[in-house]
Design a protein around this motif. Structure first.
Motif, short mmCIF file in Angstrom:
data_model
loop_
_atom_site.label_atom_id
_atom_site.label_comp_id
_atom_site.label_asym_id
_atom_site.label_seq_id
_atom_site.Cartn_x
_atom_site.Cartn_y
_atom_site.Cartn_z
N TRP A 1 0.83 -1.21 0.00
CA TRP A 1 0.00 0.00 0.00
C TRP A 1 0.87 1.26 0.00
O TRP A 1 0.69 2.16 -0.82
CB TRP A 1 -0.92 -0.02 1.23
CG TRP A 1 -1.58 1.30 1.52
CD1 TRP A 1 -2.14 2.17 0.61
CD2 TRP A 1 -1.71 1.93 2.79
NE1 TRP A 1 -2.63 3.27 1.25
CE2 TRP A 1 -2.39 3.16 2.59
CE3 TRP A 1 -1.36 1.54 4.08
CZ2 TRP A 1 -2.69 4.02 3.65
CZ3 TRP A 1 -1.67 2.40 5.12
CH2 TRP A 1 -2.32 3.62 4.91
N SER B 1 -7.52 -0.88 -3.40
CA SER B 1 -7.65 0.01 -2.25
C SER B 1 -6.76 -0.44 -1.10
O SER B 1 -6.37 -1.62 -1.02
CB SER B 1 -9.11 0.03 -1.78
OG SER B 1 -9.45 -1.22 -1.21
N PRO B 2 -6.43 0.48 -0.19
CA PRO B 2 -5.58 0.12 0.96
C PRO B 2 -6.18 -1.02 1.78
O PRO B 2 -5.46 -1.93 2.20
CB PRO B 2 -5.52 1.41 1.76
CG PRO B 2 -5.72 2.50 0.75
CD PRO B 2 -6.68 1.93 -0.24
N TRP B 3 -7.49 -0.97 2.05
CA TRP B 3 -8.10 -2.02 2.84
C TRP B 3 -8.04 -3.36 2.13
O TRP B 3 -7.86 -4.41 2.78
CB TRP B 3 -9.56 -1.65 3.16
CG TRP B 3 -9.66 -0.48 4.09
CD1 TRP B 3 -10.15 0.76 3.80
CD2 TRP B 3 -9.23 -0.42 5.45
NE1 TRP B 3 -10.05 1.59 4.88
CE2 TRP B 3 -9.50 0.89 5.92
CE3 TRP B 3 -8.65 -1.34 6.32
CZ2 TRP B 3 -9.20 1.29 7.22
CZ3 TRP B 3 -8.36 -0.95 7.63
CH2 TRP B 3 -8.63 0.35 8.07
N LEU C 1 -4.56 -4.83 2.56
CA LEU C 1 -4.38 -5.43 3.87
C LEU C 1 -5.05 -6.80 3.94
O LEU C 1 -4.48 -7.76 4.47
CB LEU C 1 -4.95 -4.51 4.96
CG LEU C 1 -4.33 -3.11 5.09
CD1 LEU C 1 -4.95 -2.37 6.26
CD2 LEU C 1 -2.82 -3.20 5.26
N LEU C 2 -6.27 -6.88 3.37
CA LEU C 2 -6.99 -8.16 3.35
C LEU C 2 -6.24 -9.19 2.53
O LEU C 2 -6.11 -10.35 2.93
CB LEU C 2 -8.39 -7.95 2.78
CG LEU C 2 -9.26 -9.21 2.65
CD1 LEU C 2 -9.57 -9.78 4.03
CD2 LEU C 2 -10.55 -8.90 1.88
#
Length: 270
Positions: free
Chosen positions: A174, A188-190, A193-194
């Motif tokens: 990210w 996306s950043p989320w 992470l996932l």
């Protein structure tokens, strides 16, 4: 040509430092230069930098409390000093994905890349940190307690380390992809992470399962220990399961593909 030169110079510096610190063998350093140069030339800082995060953190962990982990690691076929086979097993698929993105740009290359690196990073963290667990490992297949260092043995500390290793790749991807050209910023950043967490856990746990079921294993005729390498106690060990080609490096590559595949599915679903 500028990208090739930058990639080559940076890779030479990093691989040279790793060789001097005995984190890489001569063949491992040469392979690391090839892998790093290709990633920077065909990708960008995000692709190159994410691999470097894996390499630096795993190298540091392999040196951390090395004496305490010596007994558990005595049966491993590879030591903390990575050779060309290990470097290729951990970074070869990542390079192919990067080149694939360069030749045929598509949104799925980047999530797959994250999954592959999250897998190898999570597995390395699980091995290096999990080896310090005070609780006895349990077989991922039977759930029974097994000696420390047994292929396929897992601990809660090792699983937590897998989670942290995958998350680290997601966070790094990210941060490094901020302001990057098309192909990385679309995730996306989320989601990153996932992908890091799920890809890392899937790859690490599948590595443990294959290590317990498919990986070639030997038994030392002197001490009776089950090991990954063909010699122990200065004596030829006896193979008791697994095909000879299903080595630790092969298992690492397959499990990283699992991590990449999981991330592709997650990206498509969400």
């Amino acid at each position: 040509m500028v990208e090739w030169v930058i990639g080559l110079v940076c890779s030479l510096i990093i691989a040279g430092a790793a060789y001097a610190k005995r984190s890489l063998s001569a063949s491992g350093a040469a392979m690391a230069v090839v892998v790093g140069t290709l990633l920077y030339a065909f990708g960008s800082l995000a692709w190159f930098g994410t691999l470097i995060v894996f390499f630096v953190t795993s190298s540091l962990l392999s040196k951390w409390k090395q004496r305490l982990k010596a007994a558990a690691e005595s049966g491993y076929v590879k030591s903390g000093r990575r050779d060309a086979g290990q470097v290729f097993a951990n970074g070869g698929i990542a390079v192919l994905l990067c080149v694939g993105h360069y030749v045929w740009p598509h949104p799925l290359w980047w999530p797959a890349f994250i999954g592959v690196l999250a897998s190898v990073n999570a597995d390395t963290w699980a091995t290096e940190i999990g080896g310090l667990s005070r609780s006895q490992p349990r077989s991922i297949v039977s759930g029974r307690k097994v000696p420390a260092g047994t292929s396929g043995g897992v601990t809660w500390l090792g699983i937590a380390a897998s989670f942290a290793g995958g998350l680290t790749i997601g966070v790094s991807a990210w941060l490094l992809s901020l302001g990057e050209p098309a192909g990385t910023e679309s995730v996306s950043p989320w989601m990153l992470l996932l992908l890091g967490i799920c890809g890392g856990l899937a790859g690490s746990l599948s590595d443990s399962w294959m290590g317990a079921v498919w990986q070639v294993m030997y038994r030392c005729p002197v001490c009776g220990k089950e090991i990954e390498k063909s010699r122990h106690c200065d004596t030829a060990a006896v193979r008791f399961r697994g095909a000879s080609f299903m080595t630790n490096d092969t298992v690492n590559m397959i499990s990283s593909l699992v991590g990449g595949a999981v991330c592709i599915v997650l990206y498509k679903l969400f």
